[in-house]
Design a protein around this motif. Structure first.
Motif, PDB file in Angstrom:
ATOM      1  N   LEU A 116      11.396 -40.082 -13.063  1.00 40.37           N
ATOM      2  CA  LEU A 116      11.785 -39.560 -11.743  1.00 40.37           C
ATOM      3  C   LEU A 116      10.869 -38.450 -11.284  1.00 40.37           C
ATOM      4  O   LEU A 116      10.582 -38.320 -10.105  1.00 40.37           O
ATOM      5  N   ASP A 117      10.404 -37.605 -12.222  1.00 40.09           N
ATOM      6  CA  ASP A 117       9.645 -36.434 -11.817  1.00 40.09           C
ATOM      7  C   ASP A 117       8.146 -36.652 -11.791  1.00 40.09           C
ATOM      8  O   ASP A 117       7.408 -35.756 -11.425  1.00 40.09           O
ATOM      9  N   HIS A 118       7.704 -37.819 -12.225  1.00 39.31           N
ATOM     10  CA  HIS A 118       6.272 -38.075 -12.179  1.00 39.31           C
ATOM     11  C   HIS A 118       5.889 -38.408 -10.747  1.00 39.31           C
ATOM     12  O   HIS A 118       6.597 -39.140 -10.064  1.00 39.31           O
ATOM     13  N   SER A 119       4.767 -37.887 -10.313  1.00 41.22           N
ATOM     14  CA  SER A 119       4.369 -38.122  -8.925  1.00 41.22           C
ATOM     15  C   SER A 119       2.868 -38.354  -8.864  1.00 41.22           C
ATOM     16  O   SER A 119       2.148 -38.114  -9.834  1.00 41.22           O
ATOM     17  N   GLY A 120       2.397 -38.827  -7.727  1.00 39.61           N
ATOM     18  CA  GLY A 120       0.970 -38.976  -7.481  1.00 39.61           C
ATOM     19  C   GLY A 120       0.287 -39.827  -8.535  1.00 39.61           C
ATOM     20  O   GLY A 120       0.809 -40.865  -8.946  1.00 39.61           O
ATOM     21  N   PRO A 121      -0.895 -39.390  -8.998  1.00 37.50           N
ATOM     22  CA  PRO A 121      -1.670 -40.193  -9.949  1.00 37.50           C
ATOM     23  C   PRO A 121      -0.888 -40.488 -11.234  1.00 37.50           C
ATOM     24  O   PRO A 121      -1.024 -41.578 -11.792  1.00 37.50           O
ATOM     25  N   LEU A 122      -0.056 -39.526 -11.662  1.00 36.48           N
ATOM     26  CA  LEU A 122       0.696 -39.777 -12.897  1.00 36.48           C
ATOM     27  C   LEU A 122       1.636 -40.959 -12.719  1.00 36.48           C
ATOM     28  O   LEU A 122       1.751 -41.828 -13.592  1.00 36.48           O
ATOM     29  N   PHE A 123       2.295 -40.999 -11.547  1.00 28.53           N
ATOM     30  CA  PHE A 123       3.208 -42.106 -11.326  1.00 28.53           C
ATOM     31  C   PHE A 123       2.435 -43.410 -11.143  1.00 28.53           C
ATOM     32  O   PHE A 123       2.874 -44.473 -11.603  1.00 28.53           O
ATOM     33  N   GLY A 124       1.266 -43.317 -10.520  1.00 23.09           N
ATOM     34  CA  GLY A 124       0.427 -44.511 -10.389  1.00 23.09           C
ATOM     35  C   GLY A 124       0.068 -45.070 -11.760  1.00 23.09           C
ATOM     36  O   GLY A 124       0.152 -46.283 -11.989  1.00 23.09           O
ATOM     37  N   LEU A 125      -0.299 -44.180 -12.679  1.00 24.57           N
ATOM     38  CA  LEU A 125      -0.624 -44.625 -14.033  1.00 24.57           C
ATOM     39  C   LEU A 125       0.584 -45.291 -14.690  1.00 24.57           C
ATOM     40  O   LEU A 125       0.455 -46.299 -15.385  1.00 24.57           O
ATOM     41  N   THR A 168      12.623 -29.287 -10.984  1.00 22.70           N
ATOM     42  CA  THR A 168      12.921 -30.641 -11.422  1.00 22.70           C
ATOM     43  C   THR A 168      13.888 -31.324 -10.465  1.00 22.70           C
ATOM     44  O   THR A 168      14.805 -30.693  -9.944  1.00 22.70           O
ATOM     45  N   TRP A 169      13.652 -32.607 -10.234  1.00 22.52           N
ATOM     46  CA  TRP A 169      14.524 -33.393  -9.340  1.00 22.52           C
ATOM     47  C   TRP A 169      15.876 -33.598  -9.996  1.00 22.52           C
ATOM     48  O   TRP A 169      15.972 -34.161 -11.088  1.00 22.52           O
ATOM     49  N   ASP A 170      16.926 -33.102  -9.351  1.00 20.61           N
ATOM     50  CA  ASP A 170      18.271 -33.315  -9.884  1.00 20.61           C
ATOM     51  C   ASP A 170      19.165 -33.831  -8.764  1.00 20.61           C
ATOM     52  O   ASP A 170      20.169 -33.222  -8.418  1.00 20.61           O
ATOM     53  N   CYS A 171      18.755 -34.941  -8.168  1.00 23.42           N
ATOM     54  CA  CYS A 171      19.536 -35.544  -7.083  1.00 23.42           C
ATOM     55  C   CYS A 171      19.665 -34.585  -5.908  1.00 23.42           C
ATOM     56  O   CYS A 171      20.711 -34.504  -5.284  1.00 23.42           O
ATOM     57  N   GLY A 172      18.643 -33.813  -5.676  1.00 20.49           N
ATOM     58  CA  GLY A 172      18.678 -32.929  -4.536  1.00 20.49           C
ATOM     59  C   GLY A 172      19.345 -31.594  -4.804  1.00 20.49           C
ATOM     60  O   GLY A 172      19.381 -30.740  -3.922  1.00 20.49           O
ATOM     61  N   TYR A 173      19.852 -31.374  -5.969  1.00 25.17           N
ATOM     62  CA  TYR A 173      20.475 -30.096  -6.302  1.00 25.17           C
ATOM     63  C   TYR A 173      19.382 -29.049  -6.416  1.00 25.17           C
ATOM     64  O   TYR A 173      18.377 -29.255  -7.098  1.00 25.17           O
ATOM     65  N   ALA A 174      19.575 -27.915  -5.754  1.00 27.75           N
ATOM     66  CA  ALA A 174      18.456 -26.993  -5.610  1.00 27.75           C
ATOM     67  C   ALA A 174      18.343 -25.981  -6.738  1.00 27.75           C
ATOM     68  O   ALA A 174      17.322 -25.339  -6.880  1.00 27.75           O
ATOM     69  N   ARG A 175      19.404 -25.801  -7.525  1.00 24.31           N
ATOM     70  CA  ARG A 175      19.312 -24.765  -8.549  1.00 24.31           C
ATOM     71  C   ARG A 175      19.724 -25.290  -9.904  1.00 24.31           C
ATOM     72  O   ARG A 175      20.779 -24.943 -10.437  1.00 24.31           O
ATOM     73  N   PRO A 176      18.920 -26.179 -10.487  1.00 18.94           N
ATOM     74  CA  PRO A 176      19.274 -26.698 -11.816  1.00 18.94           C
ATOM     75  C   PRO A 176      19.261 -25.569 -12.839  1.00 18.94           C
ATOM     76  O   PRO A 176      18.438 -24.659 -12.759  1.00 18.94           O
ATOM     77  N   SER A 177      20.198 -25.597 -13.765  1.00 17.05           N
ATOM     78  CA  SER A 177      20.269 -24.554 -14.786  1.00 17.05           C
ATOM     79  C   SER A 177      19.991 -25.171 -16.150  1.00 17.05           C
ATOM     80  O   SER A 177      20.115 -26.385 -16.322  1.00 17.05           O
TER      81      SER A 177
END
Lengths: 302, 667
Positions: A212-221, B551-560
């Motif tokens: 989910l958190d990989h973006s750009g070139p990393l996600f392309g790879l 980090t992406w947490d479904c749009g949650y802005a303050r992950p702990s």
């Protein structure tokens, strides 16, 4: 030499097309036009040119994981015979190296998922490493069958040696391990019914949740690595299901292309006509694969 | 000459802790002298090991011990092979201890630890060069007792005391079995010398009995399931560098004993190989499954030792099968895998324990779920742990893969030839590999990656340089064996030949049977490719800096940090799959009402043998012997009286009563 060049070209260029074929098949089933066949190439190229967004929690592991995924998949692709001839690299026991390369990729992908500190990615990592515990033994049972049938301990020998005269009695075991290997293929490449690559709900993902958190070139790879893995594992399955060659390179390569694109279409059909299994039912499916491969082996040595 | 080097190393190791004893507790010189002594001992001893592996061990040397004639010691390739990890880990441990267990902080037990560390190393070295039952047992007991004192280093803690007592009981059951073994050997062969005998000397029944006794005695020491019960507690409660040597080296003495005995016993029946292989399969699978259920990083690593002992036993089983069926190729592959995994495990397990020690040193907790994000504060230890983790999972391009490959090849050969146990072994070894990956993703991902879960973890600092050096040495060894396995091939060949001496003089080389060059080249290619890609990627992105974000947490802005996936959750599915074996205790809290009070959930996995069988059985036994307490008066005189009565009774049974009766009747 020519064979090696074609091997490398197919290994490097073809994989995203398989994803395109799967998507197109699914669109056809749903009565839509669907994305162009070459859409995965456009996606990967676009991703490679974009800039990175990195989570503040991550370390170098997070950036290394996509590189490990792609390089292990490509290295594995050098160990298997594509088309008519043998693999560029082959030695007795390369089947174990082959299997463990994917283990290395899994280790880094799952670790990278935990590197983000997100619960969703942790969930994906947990599922990935758990399901692998069931699909690995199935894969090794299948490799045992292939080794027994062909009398060889290298992937080239095993995958090209199942059509010999002595292999007639091995039809039933080969059919059984083909089913098992197909399930392992679906699980390892994150396809329905094990995982849904197009889902939009993080809670139900496996592989997608991990990246989910990989973006750009990393996600392309990552996309590219997944496609290469599909090609590599698909080729192994094809060599078991349809081990025919003409013995002429100019016929064998087109035959191979038809076969591998056909396999992608079959995966598209499976994805269209099945729903994703409930997460707690996935282990049953994988144990099923293990049983197919195990019974295949027992049939062979009876 | 080379044997003399080993003897010098033993002497140096044995006296290394003595100078510290005569110095004041506040002095730092005791620990420095001990570390220097152990380093010199390691260098001298490793030089001797190289000679021993070349077959230049020289003549056996007797040492005068009137009680048992002459204790004899000698150096052959097998001894030299097992000496290498003893000396390496024994030599770098005190260096690590300078930072991890400094005298100025641990005034009370620092001197004790160093004294027994030296004795432990000396005892193990004596044990592996022993060629006579007495020198073997002498080394064995020195090792067992100094390990007891090392486990009990922090004897003010209840947990340490309990673990060390359980260990002491277990190790003495093992020693007692060894007494039986040697007595039987003596009565069957007429000598206490440990030398191969001809097949005619031993009847089949005696051979079976000798094998069984050896399996129990050495199996307890090696931590083979189900005799592993003492191991997790002992290895978890010792200081980390002690855990490293206990797990990495002391367990291998059990394997050494088994390997040596099997070399002495002629013509093993095929059943032995299958039994050892089956025990390896059980230990390997259950070891890793139990490891996944643990929350304590050191207990988890300890269970992984059980798993790796299982893998080693699988190799030994294949070798035995090959020996009894005449397949020399299986012997070379099985023995090569068994022996190389002995080295590998001692390298990566010590590395992991030492890195875990750095974690304990920095974050002051062993609970994986209370760590997190350590790779930021302690990048070197994190990298060391990563190398160990990849190696222990048997992944290329590190050393664990090479030995597992040998065992896989041996298993494949045996399975294709129709050995039933080997057919089970192949998929089980695959499952062990996948489970190990799951387990180390859990540890590495939870402890070192992500965000710190507690303030202690957030403030963890990198370990001092004396603790990082040993990590570097061990990690380098792992990488070298993984990338250039040809380098260890001569050592493996020499040891296998030594094991097969008298059976098949012309054993082939491992090089011809396993693709050493192939895996080395592919591993190097993988590393080179990754390095090139990393350099390219870095150059490309040097211009455009990556944008930091949360980090992406479904749009949650303050992950702990508390929203991270925990190690327990990560392991939950696998623990669930193996629930019939593990029987995890899970306490689900009740949450009710609109504003529920804070609740806590617990889950833990007990040891099947210790917590569910031995302890309840012991408790029941103790209860049923309550009446016996009336003999316990607490008066020394009373006990002396019992001893006198007992001796008289024993003497009475020794009286020639039958002869007396006969003489009386004849009169």
């Amino acid at each position: 030499m020519i064979h090696l060049i074609i091997h490398l070209a197919v290994l490097l260029i073809l994989p995203p097309l398989l994803l395109g074929v799967i998507v197109k098949t699914k669109a056809w089933f749903a009565g839509r036009v669907g994305a162009p066949l070459l859409q995965p190439y456009y996606d990967i190229f676009k991703l490679m040119r974009r800039s990175l967004v990195l989570s503040t929690t991550t370390t170098w592991i997070f950036r290394a994981a996509p590189l490990v995924t792609v390089s292990t998949a490509l290295l594995a692709g050098l160990l298997i015979p594509i088309g008519g001839g043998g693999a560029p690299l082959t030695f007795a026991g390369d089947l174990i190296f082959f299997a463990y390369l994917f283990g290395l990729a899994r280790f880094f992908t799952a670790s990278a998922a935990l590197d983000t500190g997100s619960a969703f990615e942790g969930m994906g990592a947990a599922r990935e490493v758990t399901f692998a515990c069931l699909s690995e033994p199935a894969l090794f049972f299948a490799l045992l069958v292939l080794a027994k049938v062909s009398g060889s301990l290298s992937l080239t020998g095993m995958l090209l040696g199942t059509t010999g005269a002595g292999a007639a009695h091995a039809t039933a075991p080969l059919v059984l391990i083909s089913i098992g290997l197909f399930i392992v293929l679906l699980a390892e490449t994150c396809r329905i019914p094990v995982d849904d690559p197009t889902t939009h709900l993080e809670l139900t993902m496996i592989h997608e949740a991990m990246v989910l958190d990989h973006s750009g070139p990393l996600f392309g790879l990552i996309l590219y690595g997944a496609a290469v893995k599909l090609l590599v594992l698909g080729t192994v399955l094809l060599r078991v299901v349809a081990p025919f060659t003409f013995g002429r390179a100019w016929l064998d390569w087109p035959l191979y292309l038809v076969e591998i694109l056909g396999l992608a279409a079959v995966i598209g059909v499976v994805e269209s006509i099945m729903a994703r299994l409930q997460m707690r039912h996935v282990p049953y499916l994988l144990v099923g694969a293990l049983l197919f491969c195990g019974f295949g082996f027992i049939l062979l040595i009876r | 000459m080379f044997l003399d080097l080993i003897l010098l190393a033993i002497l140096l190791a044995a006296v290394s802790g003595l100078p510290g004893l005569v110095m004041p507790r506040s002095s730092v010189w005791g620990e420095r002298i001990a570390a220097a002594c152990m380093a010199v001992a390691a260098v001298a001893g490793l030089a001797g090991v190289v000679g021993g592996l070349r077959g230049a061990g020289g003549a056996a040397c007797g040492f005068p011990w009137p009680a048992a004639g002459n204790g004899v010691v000698g150096l052959d390739a097998l001894s030299a092979f097992f000496l290498a990890p003893i000396l390496l880990v024994g030599g770098i441990g005190p260096l690590y201890g300078l930072g991890y267990w400094p005298q100025r902080i641990h005034r009370r037990n620092g001197r004790k630890l160093r004294l027994f560390w030296g004795l432990l190393v000396a005892g193990m070295a004596l044990l592996v060069i022993g060629r006579h039952a007495m020198s073997f047992l002498l080394g064995w007991e020195i090792m067992a007792l100094s390990a007891f004192f090392l486990v009990a280093t922090e004897d003010e803690r209840k947990e340490s005391r309990r673990a060390s007592w359980i260990y002491l009981v277990a190790t003495h059951v093992s020693t007692l079995t060894l007494f039986g073994l040697f007595a039987l050997w003596r009565s069957a062969t007429g000598s206490y010398l440990l030398e191969p005998v001809s097949p005619e000397t031993l009847r089949l029944g005696t051979r079976h009995l000798l094998f069984l006794l050896a399996l129990i005695a050495f199996g307890i020491k090696a931590g083979m399931m189900p005799l592993h019960f003492w191991l997790p507690g002992a290895h978890a409660s010792a200081p980390c560098h002690v855990s490293a040597i206990l797990s990495g080296v002391v367990l291998k003495m059990g394997i050494y004993g088994l390997v040596r005995w099997l070399a002495l016993l002629p013509v093993p029946p095929a059943a032995w190989g299958s039994i050892v292989l089956a025990l390896g399969v059980v230990s390997g699978l259950l070891g890793v499954v139990y490891a996944i259920g643990q929350h304590d990083i050191k207990r988890l690593l300890a269970y992984h030792s059980v798993e790796n002992i299982g893998i080693i036993l699988m190799g030994l089983g294949i070798a035995l099968l090959g020996r009894s069926t005449g397949h020399v190729g299986w012997v070379v592959l099985g023995m090569g895998g068994c022996l190389l995994h002995v080295w590998n495990h001692s390298l990566f397990k010590s590395l992991l324990f030492l890195a875990a020690g750095a974690v304990v040193h920095g974050a002051h907790t062993r609970q994986i779920d209370r760590l997190g994000g350590l790779a930021r504060g302690m990048p070197w230890s994190a990298a060391g742990f990563l190398v160990g983790a990849v190696a222990i999972c048997g992944l290329p391009p590190l050393n664990g893969f090479v030995s597992e490959l040998f065992i896989y090849l041996g298993l494949f050969h045996a399975a294709l030839a129709g050995s039933a146990m080997a057919m089970v072994g192949v998929p089980v070894l695959a499952a062990i590999g996948a489970l190990a990956v799951a387990c180390f993703v859990k540890v590495y991902g939870t402890a070192f990656l992500g965000v710190a879960r507690t303030p202690a973890a957030a403030h963890a600092r990198e370990a001092p340089v004396t603790m990082r050096m040993p990590l570097l040495i061990l990690a380098a060894c792992c990488a070298v064996i993984g990338l250039a396995p040809v380098l260890v091939a001569p050592a493996l060949d020499a040891s296998t030949r030594c094991w097969m001496a008298g059976v098949a003089p012309g054993t082939p080389a491992i090089r011809g049977l396993a693709p050493l060059g192939g895996i080395g080249a592919l591993g190097a290619a993988l590393v080179a490719g990754l390095a090139a890609a990393a350099v390219l990627g870095r150059r490309r992105h040097a211009a455009r800096r990556a944008r930091p974000a949360i980090t992406w947490d479904c749009g949650y802005a303050r992950p702990s940090p508390r929203m991270q996936y925990t190690a327990t959750s990560l392991a939950q599915m696998i623990v669930g799959l193996f629930a019939p074996v593990l029987r995890p205790h899970v306490q689900h809290p009740r949450v009710d009402g609109l504003f529920p009070a804070p609740v806590a959930a617990h889950s833990h996995v007990d040891d099947a043998v210790l917590d569910r069988m031995l302890l309840p059985m012991g408790r029941r036994l103790a209860n049923s012997f309550g009446w016996f307490r009336r003999f316990q008066r607490g008066l020394t005189q009373n006990y002396m009286l019992y001893i006198l009565i007992m001796l008289l009774v024993l003497l009475g049974t020794l009286l020639p009563i039958r002869a007396m009766v006969e003489r009386w009747l004849a009169r």
